[in-house]
Scaffold this motif. Structure first.
Motif, PDB file in Angstrom:
ATOM      1  N   LEU A   9       0.840  -1.192   0.000  1.00  0.00           N
ATOM      2  CA  LEU A   9       0.000   0.000   0.000  1.00  0.00           C
ATOM      3  C   LEU A   9       0.874   1.240   0.000  1.00  0.00           C
ATOM      4  O   LEU A   9       1.647   1.468   0.939  1.00  0.00           O
ATOM      5  N   HIS A  10       0.766   2.031  -1.061  1.00  0.00           N
ATOM      6  CA  HIS A  10       1.414   3.340  -1.136  1.00  0.00           C
ATOM      7  C   HIS A  10       0.356   4.371  -0.753  1.00  0.00           C
ATOM      8  O   HIS A  10      -0.578   4.634  -1.511  1.00  0.00           O
ATOM      9  N   MET A  11       0.526   4.973   0.432  1.00  0.00           N
ATOM     10  CA  MET A  11      -0.560   5.739   1.024  1.00  0.00           C
ATOM     11  C   MET A  11      -0.182   7.189   1.314  1.00  0.00           C
ATOM     12  O   MET A  11       0.924   7.472   1.777  1.00  0.00           O
ATOM     13  N   LEU A  12      -1.116   8.061   1.058  1.00  0.00           N
ATOM     14  CA  LEU A  12      -1.099   9.413   1.601  1.00  0.00           C
ATOM     15  C   LEU A  12      -2.382   9.529   2.404  1.00  0.00           C
ATOM     16  O   LEU A  12      -3.480   9.520   1.846  1.00  0.00           O
ATOM     17  N   THR A  13      -2.259   9.603   3.718  1.00  0.00           N
ATOM     18  CA  THR A  13      -3.450   9.610   4.566  1.00  0.00           C
ATOM     19  C   THR A  13      -3.189  10.367   5.871  1.00  0.00           C
ATOM     20  O   THR A  13      -2.142  10.188   6.496  1.00  0.00           O
ATOM     21  N   PRO A  14      -4.137  11.218   6.295  1.00  0.00           N
ATOM     22  CA  PRO A  14      -3.948  11.965   7.542  1.00  0.00           C
ATOM     23  C   PRO A  14      -4.252  11.144   8.788  1.00  0.00           C
ATOM     24  O   PRO A  14      -4.008  11.599   9.899  1.00  0.00           O
ATOM     25  N   THR A  15      -4.793   9.931   8.614  1.00  0.00           N
ATOM     26  CA  THR A  15      -5.136   9.086   9.760  1.00  0.00           C
ATOM     27  C   THR A  15      -4.285   7.821   9.739  1.00  0.00           C
ATOM     28  O   THR A  15      -3.750   7.420   8.703  1.00  0.00           O
ATOM     29  N   ARG A  16      -4.188   7.173  10.882  1.00  0.00           N
ATOM     30  CA  ARG A  16      -3.393   5.959  10.974  1.00  0.00           C
ATOM     31  C   ARG A  16      -4.084   4.817  10.221  1.00  0.00           C
ATOM     32  O   ARG A  16      -5.276   4.564  10.439  1.00  0.00           O
ATOM     33  N   PRO A  17      -3.371   4.121   9.343  1.00  0.00           N
ATOM     34  CA  PRO A  17      -3.967   2.946   8.690  1.00  0.00           C
ATOM     35  C   PRO A  17      -4.382   1.921   9.740  1.00  0.00           C
ATOM     36  O   PRO A  17      -3.673   1.697  10.716  1.00  0.00           O
ATOM     37  N   VAL A  18      -5.538   1.288   9.517  1.00  0.00           N
ATOM     38  CA  VAL A  18      -6.081   0.333  10.471  1.00  0.00           C
ATOM     39  C   VAL A  18      -5.876  -1.075   9.918  1.00  0.00           C
ATOM     40  O   VAL A  18      -6.450  -1.439   8.891  1.00  0.00           O
ATOM     41  N   LEU A  19      -5.048  -1.853  10.593  1.00  0.00           N
ATOM     42  CA  LEU A  19      -4.776  -3.228  10.189  1.00  0.00           C
ATOM     43  C   LEU A  19      -5.586  -4.156  11.087  1.00  0.00           C
ATOM     44  O   LEU A  19      -5.356  -4.238  12.294  1.00  0.00           O
ATOM     45  N   LEU A  20      -6.538  -4.864  10.479  1.00  0.00           N
ATOM     46  CA  LEU A  20      -7.436  -5.738  11.218  1.00  0.00           C
ATOM     47  C   LEU A  20      -6.934  -7.176  11.151  1.00  0.00           C
ATOM     48  O   LEU A  20      -5.769  -7.417  10.869  1.00  0.00           O
ATOM     49  N   GLY A  21      -7.806  -8.137  11.387  1.00  0.00           N
ATOM     50  CA  GLY A  21      -7.383  -9.525  11.466  1.00  0.00           C
ATOM     51  C   GLY A  21      -7.144 -10.169  10.111  1.00  0.00           C
ATOM     52  O   GLY A  21      -7.620  -9.714   9.075  1.00  0.00           O
ATOM     53  N   TRP A  55       1.179   7.214   6.838  1.00  0.00           N
ATOM     54  CA  TRP A  55       1.333   5.929   6.150  1.00  0.00           C
ATOM     55  C   TRP A  55       2.183   4.926   6.933  1.00  0.00           C
ATOM     56  O   TRP A  55       1.977   3.701   6.827  1.00  0.00           O
ATOM     57  N   ASN A  56       3.138   5.420   7.715  1.00  0.00           N
ATOM     58  CA  ASN A  56       4.082   4.535   8.413  1.00  0.00           C
ATOM     59  C   ASN A  56       3.741   4.342   9.884  1.00  0.00           C
ATOM     60  O   ASN A  56       4.579   3.888  10.667  1.00  0.00           O
ATOM     61  N   ASN A  57       2.507   4.675  10.280  1.00  0.00           N
ATOM     62  CA  ASN A  57       2.135   4.609  11.691  1.00  0.00           C
ATOM     63  C   ASN A  57       0.803   3.884  11.860  1.00  0.00           C
ATOM     64  O   ASN A  57      -0.182   4.460  12.312  1.00  0.00           O
ATOM     65  N   PRO A  58       0.739   2.598  11.488  1.00  0.00           N
ATOM     66  CA  PRO A  58      -0.551   1.896  11.533  1.00  0.00           C
ATOM     67  C   PRO A  58      -0.978   1.573  12.957  1.00  0.00           C
ATOM     68  O   PRO A  58      -0.161   1.557  13.878  1.00  0.00           O
ATOM     69  N   ILE A  59      -2.265   1.314  13.108  1.00  0.00           N
ATOM     70  CA  ILE A  59      -2.789   0.798  14.366  1.00  0.00           C
ATOM     71  C   ILE A  59      -3.324  -0.599  14.092  1.00  0.00           C
ATOM     72  O   ILE A  59      -4.089  -0.813  13.159  1.00  0.00           O
ATOM     73  N   CYS A  60      -2.864  -1.565  14.873  1.00  0.00           N
ATOM     74  CA  CYS A  60      -3.255  -2.958  14.692  1.00  0.00           C
ATOM     75  C   CYS A  60      -4.392  -3.291  15.653  1.00  0.00           C
ATOM     76  O   CYS A  60      -4.254  -3.117  16.871  1.00  0.00           O
ATOM     77  N   VAL A  61      -5.508  -3.752  15.122  1.00  0.00           N
ATOM     78  CA  VAL A  61      -6.709  -4.020  15.914  1.00  0.00           C
ATOM     79  C   VAL A  61      -7.072  -5.490  15.786  1.00  0.00           C
ATOM     80  O   VAL A  61      -7.136  -6.033  14.679  1.00  0.00           O
ATOM     81  N   GLY A  62      -7.312  -6.137  16.912  1.00  0.00           N
ATOM     82  CA  GLY A  62      -7.698  -7.541  16.886  1.00  0.00           C
ATOM     83  C   GLY A  62      -6.716  -8.394  17.659  1.00  0.00           C
ATOM     84  O   GLY A  62      -5.593  -7.984  17.967  1.00  0.00           O
ATOM     85  N   PRO A  63      -7.122  -9.630  17.969  1.00  0.00           N
ATOM     86  CA  PRO A  63      -6.324 -10.493  18.849  1.00  0.00           C
ATOM     87  C   PRO A  63      -5.127 -11.156  18.180  1.00  0.00           C
ATOM     88  O   PRO A  63      -4.274 -11.712  18.867  1.00  0.00           O
ATOM     89  N   ASP A  64      -5.057 -11.139  16.841  1.00  0.00           N
ATOM     90  CA  ASP A  64      -4.005 -11.910  16.175  1.00  0.00           C
ATOM     91  C   ASP A  64      -2.772 -11.085  15.833  1.00  0.00           C
ATOM     92  O   ASP A  64      -2.000 -11.445  14.956  1.00  0.00           O
ATOM     93  N   HIS A  65      -2.588  -9.951  16.514  1.00  0.00           N
ATOM     94  CA  HIS A  65      -1.409  -9.125  16.291  1.00  0.00           C
ATOM     95  C   HIS A  65      -0.422  -9.342  17.445  1.00  0.00           C
ATOM     96  O   HIS A  65      -0.761  -9.144  18.603  1.00  0.00           O
ATOM     97  N   GLN A  66       0.798  -9.742  17.082  1.00  0.00           N
ATOM     98  CA  GLN A  66       1.823  -9.986  18.089  1.00  0.00           C
ATOM     99  C   GLN A  66       3.089  -9.227  17.690  1.00  0.00           C
ATOM    100  O   GLN A  66       3.484  -9.231  16.522  1.00  0.00           O
ATOM    101  N   GLU A  67       3.697  -8.582  18.666  1.00  0.00           N
ATOM    102  CA  GLU A  67       4.888  -7.784  18.390  1.00  0.00           C
ATOM    103  C   GLU A  67       6.016  -8.613  17.810  1.00  0.00           C
ATOM    104  O   GLU A  67       6.771  -8.152  16.946  1.00  0.00           O
TER     105      GLU A  67
END
Length: 549
Positions: A391-403, A436-448
């Motif tokens: 994803l090549h993004m220009l966005t004022p909000t944090r991209p939301v990465l779901l499950g 674009w480089n500051n996503p928020i990961c939502v959901g139980p299947d995200h592990q650092e």
């Protein structure tokens, strides 16, 4: 004279753009939302009729136990659906171009409609998995209902389907009593025993979810305007004496008037207009289908659907696309350019495809895709169930990465077309900030220790050229490139120039130069074939981009 009849349906934007295709936080259940409603009413101006961000943050973090990032994500997501003129949007984005201290001050100055925000939070229950309902149904494992896809097939592997009018209708019918109870004030009782009053303000808030027409009139109205129609008041339960609605009568009227959205995906497929947008590609390949409901739907409900485009190149700038909701579905090994400002874009179940979009006012949803590249400037990006996508993004909000995501690559926006800045201004999208480089990961299947994404290495970064002539003034990437990526491009240019200079300075004979050129061209052709760029270039040869219908 015959009394008018009402036809109501769930609003497309609220259900398709507003709902995150992931089970919601458990503290966003009806029980807690009622508590939030009462708390907000008791907070005075800070809570009702508009909920300030500090109040919501206090409720979400201190009462419900949500992380602050998640609290802001919901607040910001609702605001994306709120009608703002482009100037207000630009001012909103400018407020975010600050340091951390001033961002807090800016956020604390924001507020949203309290009742509509509560409805937005309640809508997230659409993707809740219920263990109890699964036991009642006799299912071995909890599951969501499945419904036919665009091409008539079911999709058992996708848990993120959210563009199904029948599911939306069933959800509203099943939870209508709860929705209205959430809107009703606790102490609002009429003279009739056990009948609660719904204020006009509460019914106005319901217009966030429902709209419709009277007597199949083409003019779409919010539900509160239809309910207050002079000849509709007796059936909708409105009393001029109390200046409020009877809960029971209003609920009965809504139930009897509800149906599927006639301007949704199903309606567009069944009775929409097929567009003869030209494509180019390999001989014998399937052209795919492009359809719109613009022949019947008002501009606020206009859809454009692109389905099953395979091994083709499609490029279009069209008035039909402007402010439309776009769905790109089951496209394979294709290159799609839609260079007009759109309201919303959903890219679903596509493989090995590049999608280049103009400015997107609300959000881009990437759902169930594999080996897909998306290039867009948008209010928000959400990704679910997708693998090996870039994803090549220009966005004022944090991209939301779901499950369900894996091996995503996030990269800065790296292209432009002549009308881009004009299109961004028309929807109120600013070139900065870009998250674009500051996503928020939502959901139980995200592990650092096992992240589902990585940021593109500057060594792998190249700019993308949109190969069509258009009128306009944009000649560079809005907002510029991040410093490290700009340096990588400069360094690469230096290497190319150095190599070219070295070739010039060598004492090669004419025959040797000819042989070297042939060798380089041969290697280049092999690279084009191995990377798939040859098919892309072949598809571009007969293509031209015109702003027609």
């Amino acid at each position: 004279m015959a009394h008018p009849t009402a036809n109501l349906w769930p609003k497309f934007d609220s259900f398709n753009i507003g709902i995150l295709p992931v089970p919601p936080h458990p503290k966003l259940s009806l029980h807690y939302l009622k508590k939030i409603a009462n708390y907000a009413r008791n907070k005075g101006k800070a809570g009702c009729p508009r909920l300030s961000y500090p109040t919501w943050k206090h409720i979400a973090c201190n009462k419900l136990g949500l992380l602050e990032d998640l609290a802001w994500m919901y607040f910001e997501g609702f605001d994306l659906l709120t009608e703002h003129n482009p100037e207000e949007r630009l001012q909103y984005h400018e407020g975010a171009v600050q340091n951390s201290k001033t961002i807090d001050v800016w956020r604390n100055s924001l507020s949203v409609d309290t009742l509509q925000f509560l409805l937005y939070l309640f809508l997230q229950q659409l993707h809740k998995i219920s263990l109890r309902s699964s036991l009642v149904a006799g299912e071995e494992w909890p599951s969501r209902s499945r419904s036919p896809d665009i091409d008539g097939r079911t999709s058992p592997g996708s848990s993120t389907k959210n563009m199904d009018e029948s599911n939306h209708l069933v959800f509203v019918l099943n939870y209508l009593s709860d929705i209205l109870a959430l809107l009703a004030e606790a102490d609002s009782y009429s003279s009739t025993a056990n009948d609660v009053l719904l204020s006009v303000q509460s019914v106005e808030a319901l217009s966030f979810l429902l709209e419709g027409t009277t007597n199949k009139n083409k003019t779409i109205q919010p539900v509160h305007q239809i309910a207050l129609h002079q000849q509709m008041q007796s059936r909708s339960g409105y009393s001029k004496i109390t200046q409020a609605f009877s809960f029971k009568t209003f609920e009965s009227w809504v139930r009897s008037s509800l149906g599927s959205n006639p301007f949704g995906i199903t309606g567009c497929i069944q009775s929409g207009h097929r567009l003869s947008w030209s494509t180019a590609g390999e001989d014998g390949t399937k052209r795919g289908r492009v359809a719109t409901n613009c022949n019947k739907a008002p501009k606020t409900s206009q859809l454009v659907i692109l389905s099953q485009i395979s091994k083709q190149t499609l490029a279009k700038s069209s008035q039909i696309l402007v402010d439309s909701r776009v769905k790109v579905h089951r496209c394979h090994y294709s290159y799609i350019y839609l260079l007009s400002p759109v309201r919303f874009a959903s890219i679903e179940k596509c493989r090995h495809t590049t999608v280049v979009l103009g400015a997107v006012e609300t959000s881009v949803h990437l759902i169930g895709c594999e080996h897909v590249t998306v290039i867009a400037a948008a209010g928000r990006f959400t990704v679910s169930g997708s693998t090996l996508c870039t994803l090549h993004m220009l966005t004022p909000t944090r991209p939301v990465l779901l499950g369900g995501n894996d091996s995503l690559v996030l990269a800065p926006y790296h292209t432009h077309y002549p009308m881009l800045q004009h299109d961004m201004a028309s929807i109120g999208l600013a070139p900065k900030p870009s998250q674009w480089n500051n996503p928020i990961c939502v959901g139980p299947d995200h592990q650092e220790e096992h992240p589902v994404y990585k940021l593109m290495s500057p060594k792998e970064f190249y700019t993308f050229v949109i190969p069509f002539e258009m009128d306009g003034t944009t000649t560079e990437v809005p907002g510029g490139l991040p410093v490290q990526y700009e340096k990588a491009l400069v360094q690469r240019d230096r290497q190319i120039n150095s190599w070219q200079q070295s070739v010039k300075e060598t004492s090669l004979t004419a025959e040797q130069k000819k042989h070297l050129q042939a060798l380089v061209e041969n290697k280049f052709q092999i690279w084009l074939a191995e990377t798939g760029h040859k098919r892309e270039l072949d598809g571009l040869v007969p293509m031209s981009l015109s702003p027609g219908k």
